[in-house]
Design an enzyme around this catalytic site. Structure first.
Site, short mmCIF file in Angstrom:
data_model
loop_
_atom_site.label_atom_id
_atom_site.label_comp_id
_atom_site.label_asym_id
_atom_site.label_seq_id
_atom_site.Cartn_x
_atom_site.Cartn_y
_atom_site.Cartn_z
N CYS A 104 41.46 -13.98 13.74
CA CYS A 104 40.35 -14.43 12.90
C CYS A 104 40.68 -15.83 12.38
O CYS A 104 41.82 -16.08 11.98
CB CYS A 104 40.17 -13.47 11.73
SG CYS A 104 38.84 -13.94 10.62
N HIS A 146 33.41 -7.36 14.43
CA HIS A 146 34.30 -8.23 13.64
C HIS A 146 33.48 -9.22 12.81
O HIS A 146 33.70 -9.36 11.60
CB HIS A 146 35.25 -8.97 14.59
CG HIS A 146 36.13 -9.97 13.93
ND1 HIS A 146 37.51 -9.87 13.91
CD2 HIS A 146 35.85 -11.11 13.23
CE1 HIS A 146 38.02 -10.88 13.24
NE2 HIS A 146 37.03 -11.67 12.82
N GLU A 147 32.53 -9.89 13.47
CA GLU A 147 31.74 -10.91 12.76
C GLU A 147 30.87 -10.28 11.67
O GLU A 147 30.74 -10.83 10.57
CB GLU A 147 30.88 -11.71 13.74
CG GLU A 147 31.67 -12.53 14.76
CD GLU A 147 32.75 -13.41 14.13
OE1 GLU A 147 32.58 -13.88 12.99
OE2 GLU A 147 33.78 -13.62 14.79
N HIS A 150 32.48 -9.63 8.36
CA HIS A 150 32.57 -10.76 7.44
C HIS A 150 31.39 -10.76 6.46
O HIS A 150 31.53 -11.22 5.32
CB HIS A 150 32.57 -12.09 8.21
CG HIS A 150 33.90 -12.45 8.81
ND1 HIS A 150 35.01 -12.71 8.04
CD2 HIS A 150 34.29 -12.61 10.09
CE1 HIS A 150 36.03 -13.01 8.85
NE2 HIS A 150 35.62 -12.96 10.10
#
Ligand code: NI
Length: 190
Positions: A104, A146-147, A150
């Site tokens: 990341c 994953h994104e 965020h």
């Protein structure tokens, strides 16, 4: 267009839940996307979420190179071109979980082995306000999960099941080589 600083783990702005955006999207959002594209290109990453440049809005950008996409049975490995997702939502399409290495831009220098759903559907709005509805597997599904994390203020180490597999990039290759050896020796692995 400006290259923006990417915030690092520990910065409280990475913990803020992102706000939903309402179409039509105007200049402020176009500018944000331009800045995110420039910032991602400058560091050579696969994806970036708006909170990583300190903007708590529900928008992510990602691009999956062809050589990172798993071959589908009878299919051709195609990369995912640069994609903007606004207000994305993820639905797992199976209970199957896969472990895979992630890095990341907000956690530079490290890699971790992270469990993710292997098969998902994601829905979002595009920059033109149109609906996006995509089924994704493997690395593509991993990048999106994953994104989107965020946008919830979550970084990948928090998704890890075993922090022994959080390590410096320089150690991953040696670790994997050792792992292959131990598999060959039929010793216990992971
Ligand atoms: Ni990230």
């Amino acid at each position: 267009m400006a290259i923006r600083e990417i915030l690092k783990m520990g910065n409280p702005l990475l913990r803020e839940p992102a706000a939903l955006l309402h179409p039509p999207f105007g200049d402020e959002i176009y500018q944000l996307v331009e800045d995110m594209r420039a910032s991602l290109k400058a560091v050579g990453g696969v994806g970036l979420a708006a909170p990583q440049i300190g903007v708590p809005k529900s928008l992510v950008l990602f691009e999956v190179p062809a050589d990172r996409v798993e071959m589908e049975e009878g299919g051709v490995a195609e990369g995912i071109p640069s994609t903007i997702l606004i207000n994305p939502r993820i639905e797992p399409l199976s209970d199957e979980i896969e472990l895979g290495w992630e890095g990341c831009l907000s956690v530079p220098g490290l890699r971790g082995l992270v469990p993710r759903y292997s098969h998902i559907r994601y829905r979002a709005l595009g920059l033109d306000g149109g609906a996006i509805d995509v089924e994704a597997r493997g690395f593509h599904a991993r990048v999106v999960q994953h994104e989107c994390d965020h946008l919830l203020g979550i970084l990948y180490p928090e998704r890890m099941a075993d922090l022994r597999y959080l390590m410096y990039e320089s150690e991953v290759q040696a670790f994997m080589a050792g792992l292959r050896e131990s598999v060959a020796d039929k010793e216990a692995v992971i």
